[in-house]
Design a protein around this motif. Structure first.
Motif, PDB file in Angstrom:
ATOM      1  N   ASP A 171     -19.797 -46.469   7.328  1.00 11.98           N
ATOM      2  CA  ASP A 171     -19.748 -47.874   7.728  1.00 11.98           C
ATOM      3  C   ASP A 171     -18.916 -48.019   8.999  1.00 11.98           C
ATOM      4  O   ASP A 171     -17.778 -47.521   9.063  1.00 11.98           O
ATOM      5  CB  ASP A 171     -19.135 -48.727   6.621  1.00 11.98           C
ATOM      6  CG  ASP A 171     -19.996 -48.742   5.370  1.00 11.98           C
ATOM      7  OD1 ASP A 171     -21.194 -48.433   5.473  1.00 11.98           O
ATOM      8  OD2 ASP A 171     -19.465 -49.074   4.291  1.00 11.98           O
ATOM      9  N   LEU A 172     -19.464 -48.716   9.987  1.00 10.57           N
ATOM     10  CA  LEU A 172     -18.783 -48.930  11.266  1.00 10.57           C
ATOM     11  C   LEU A 172     -18.792 -50.411  11.609  1.00 10.57           C
ATOM     12  O   LEU A 172     -19.701 -51.143  11.217  1.00 10.57           O
ATOM     13  CB  LEU A 172     -19.473 -48.133  12.378  1.00 10.57           C
ATOM     14  CG  LEU A 172     -19.506 -46.606  12.195  1.00 10.57           C
ATOM     15  CD1 LEU A 172     -20.453 -45.982  13.208  1.00 10.57           C
ATOM     16  CD2 LEU A 172     -18.113 -46.015  12.326  1.00 10.57           C
ATOM     17  N   PHE A 208     -26.461 -55.202  11.532  1.00 11.37           N
ATOM     18  CA  PHE A 208     -26.583 -56.644  11.351  1.00 11.37           C
ATOM     19  C   PHE A 208     -25.261 -57.333  11.688  1.00 11.37           C
ATOM     20  O   PHE A 208     -24.221 -56.688  11.848  1.00 11.37           O
ATOM     21  CB  PHE A 208     -27.026 -56.992   9.928  1.00 11.37           C
ATOM     22  CG  PHE A 208     -26.214 -56.334   8.847  1.00 11.37           C
ATOM     23  CD1 PHE A 208     -25.091 -56.948   8.321  1.00 11.37           C
ATOM     24  CD2 PHE A 208     -26.585 -55.089   8.342  1.00 11.37           C
ATOM     25  CE1 PHE A 208     -24.349 -56.346   7.332  1.00 11.37           C
ATOM     26  CE2 PHE A 208     -25.834 -54.478   7.345  1.00 11.37           C
ATOM     27  CZ  PHE A 208     -24.715 -55.107   6.838  1.00 11.37           C
ATOM     28  N   VAL A 209     -25.334 -58.631  11.799  1.00 11.88           N
ATOM     29  CA  VAL A 209     -24.151 -59.417  12.159  1.00 11.88           C
ATOM     30  C   VAL A 209     -23.294 -59.649  10.923  1.00 11.88           C
ATOM     31  O   VAL A 209     -23.794 -60.004   9.855  1.00 11.88           O
ATOM     32  CB  VAL A 209     -24.571 -60.776  12.766  1.00 11.88           C
ATOM     33  CG1 VAL A 209     -23.334 -61.647  13.035  1.00 11.88           C
ATOM     34  CG2 VAL A 209     -25.357 -60.567  14.045  1.00 11.88           C
ATOM     35  N   GLY A 210     -21.995 -59.452  11.101  1.00 12.59           N
ATOM     36  CA  GLY A 210     -21.053 -59.678  10.013  1.00 12.59           C
ATOM     37  C   GLY A 210     -20.357 -61.017  10.164  1.00 12.59           C
ATOM     38  O   GLY A 210     -20.994 -62.064  10.195  1.00 12.59           O
ATOM     39  N   GLN A 218     -18.807 -60.033  14.834  1.00 12.22           N
ATOM     40  CA  GLN A 218     -18.632 -58.707  14.228  1.00 12.22           C
ATOM     41  C   GLN A 218     -20.003 -58.104  13.933  1.00 12.22           C
ATOM     42  O   GLN A 218     -20.841 -58.721  13.290  1.00 12.22           O
ATOM     43  CB  GLN A 218     -17.820 -58.807  12.943  1.00 12.22           C
ATOM     44  CG  GLN A 218     -17.526 -57.459  12.296  1.00 12.22           C
ATOM     45  CD  GLN A 218     -16.822 -57.634  10.957  1.00 12.22           C
ATOM     46  OE1 GLN A 218     -17.448 -58.010   9.974  1.00 12.22           O
ATOM     47  NE2 GLN A 218     -15.528 -57.361  10.937  1.00 12.22           N
ATOM     48  N   ILE A 219     -20.226 -56.886  14.424  1.00 12.93           N
ATOM     49  CA  ILE A 219     -21.479 -56.170  14.187  1.00 12.93           C
ATOM     50  C   ILE A 219     -21.212 -55.050  13.188  1.00 12.93           C
ATOM     51  O   ILE A 219     -20.340 -54.200  13.417  1.00 12.93           O
ATOM     52  CB  ILE A 219     -22.050 -55.581  15.491  1.00 12.93           C
ATOM     53  CG1 ILE A 219     -22.219 -56.677  16.550  1.00 12.93           C
ATOM     54  CG2 ILE A 219     -23.366 -54.879  15.216  1.00 12.93           C
ATOM     55  CD1 ILE A 219     -23.176 -57.787  16.173  1.00 12.93           C
TER      56      ILE A 219
END
Length: 264
Positions: A171-172, A208-210, A218-219
């Motif tokens: 996860d990044l 996706f967009v966070g 945040q991506i």
């Protein structure tokens, strides 16, 4: 004189019975141990655990036979059993930590939450398992430190086995400006992903967009990789996403300080 001869005869008979019990007991122990070895060899229990179980079983069986022999010879075994029990309790209290490590070692070797070669995370340490022994487990960290951990700690605290499964998710998180084109950002990241063969295509990578942060969007990026490729892929992404963002004029926002100068 007759009483003495009778006592000698009785004692001789007791010795004969004791010898028979010893011989039969020895054969019995050999058979039980042989059966136990065959039974354990068919399981997936580690060889170290098998050796330990065999040794303890043999000692208990021989102690049982010795008590029977002493009882046959007229020895009051109640006092012996009481003395052995008291000694065992005293030793158990004195060696509480050692026995805890021993019991934990047996549990680890039998249940196999990890094996030699696995990569684990434990209390801030991360490295590969070098060896698992009855009392301790040794790991080699990524900065080449050898760490020996008591087995009781490993069974009491939460432990992460990073190589238990065939694939692992990486996860990044990246942050981009609100002015940037979201689809362009996602396309650039996917292109960086496609250039690395260590990143698996099944399961598919996702971007996706966070969260909507104060300084930008945040991506979130989720990649699937083989466990041993975790860090190579992590550092690849961190470097190449920055390079790709720069080439495509994608802004990575960061805190600014505005200084106002009063000339009066």
């Amino acid at each position: 004189m007759g009483k003495f001869i009778e006592n000698v005869q009785n004692f001789g008979f007791q010795i004969l019975i004791a010898i028979i019990i010893a011989v039969v007991g020895y054969v019995f122990v050999k058979l039980i141990i042989s059966f136990l070895k065959k039974l354990l060899s068919r399981t997936k229990i580690d060889q170290t655990a098998i050796t330990f179980i065999i040794s303890v079983s043999r000692a208990i069986l021989y102690l049982f036979i010795i008590i029977i022999i002493l009882s046959t010879l007229g020895v009051n075994v109640n006092s012996i059993i009481a003395a052995v029990s008291a000694a065992a309790i005293t030793a158990g209290l004195a060696l509480q930590d050692t026995l805890s490590n021993l019991a934990s070692g047996v549990i680890i070797l039998i249940s196999k939450p990890f094996v030699a070669g696995d990569i684990i995370e434990f209390e801030g340490l991360k490295g590969s398992i070098v060896s698992i022994k009855i009392f301790t487990t040794t790991i080699n960290t990524y900065d080449n430190r050898t760490v020996t951990i008591p087995n009781s700690h490993l069974t009491k605290e939460n432990l992460i086995n990073c190589t238990k499964e065939e694939v692992r998710r990486l996860d990044l998180k990246y942050t981009v400006s609100y002015e940037d084109d979201i689809q362009k950002v996602k396309d650039v990241i996917m292109y960086v992903i496609s250039e690395n063969e260590m990143i698996l295509s099944d399961p598919q990578p996702t971007v996706f967009v966070g969260e909507h942060l104060d300084n930008g969007l945040q991506i979130l990026v989720m990649l699937w990789i083989e466990p041993n490729d975790y860090y190579p892929v992590y550092y690849y992404m961190q470097e190449n996403v920055k390079i790709a963002f720069d080439k495509n004029s994608i802004t990575i926002p960061y805190p600014h300080m505005l200084v106002l100068k009063n000339d009066k």
